[in-house]
Enzyme design. Sequence first.
Site: not given
Length: 372
Positions: A207, A239, A241, A264
């Site tokens: 990520h 939109f 993270h 995640d």
Amino acid sequence: MKITNIRIITPYKDFLGTIEIERGIIRRVIEGKEEGEDMKGLIAVPGLIDIHTHGIGGYDFTSWNSEEEFLNNLTKMKEEYIKHGVTTFLPTTVTLPKEVLLEACKAVGKVQDDSIPGMHLEGPFISEKYAGAQDIRYIRAPDLSEVKQCMELSRNKVKTITLAPEKGLEFIDSLVALGIHVSIGHTDADYEIASRAFLLGADRTTHIFNAMRPLHHRDPGVILATINFSPFVEVIPDFIHVDKELIKFLIKVVGEDRLVSVTDSIMAAGLGDGEYSLGKMSITVKGGRALTKFGKLAGSTLTMDKAFVNLASLAGLQAAVKMTSYNPARAIGLSDRGVIMPGKRADLVLLDEKLRIVKVFVKGEEVEVSKY
């Protein structure tokens, strides 16, 4: 079985055609209409693949009290994932005490379902500084004997380990030799260390932008090293993270062939605001944001069908297919799925014109998808 008169989205082409399925495998994909089940107005995409997910629908991969409960939870989780078009997923752990992690690996070893081809260990060999929502009490130094125990107990189903490379670059070679994909994440690595990690065999970044040393014009760190060298790059396209403008930038600079959409997700995914958990940590979801008591983001409530819609809005359907199916499959070495073409598993998601899920097929068999 043959479905026809359907818009087919592949990484290479977008066309109206026919898909013929035999014994769970795609046998033919051709342009044009033939005799078969008419799917006029629908869109066919490959089954979505989530290689970084902690839970969904009230179930958490690391919250269970017995092996029987674990296996039951995994069955329920699979049902929830399928509702959102996910036909393959990697249950993902957080940083846990060694004995609990080994129990999770042993339980995965009992799973006989190739829709769950393995697991992703997000920790415990990560940075205390960038632990995010993970429990720093259980972070530890890289330990090859522990990894080998995990591999043995899981029957070689540890597909990915997220690692902070500053904890030990020499560890990467050992993991790669075991057939494990090393993903760089939860890290304070500078540019030099991160670059060396990729050159040593790390092939993914966990990520991007989240839980890592930030990009600075005098300290480019792991983020620029990722952009320059990482074969695959995870991004959470909720939109929240990562801002959507930055995701557009990643698609342009990193490229749609390297970006891997992940959720995640935690157990709150697919549910509403409220109180939940991630491993042993309490999480509050408010306005779709999953937060610890300290206000840190703690996983997401994103589902992969929503990720697909978000990415399609930025880059179109073919790019969205790459990032939610084709690239995730390649990132963990699954050559039998992730694309609609002859010889691949017949994992298909049929969407309407508004990209809502209408039907899901797993190995050619239609799975009941209740409305949610």
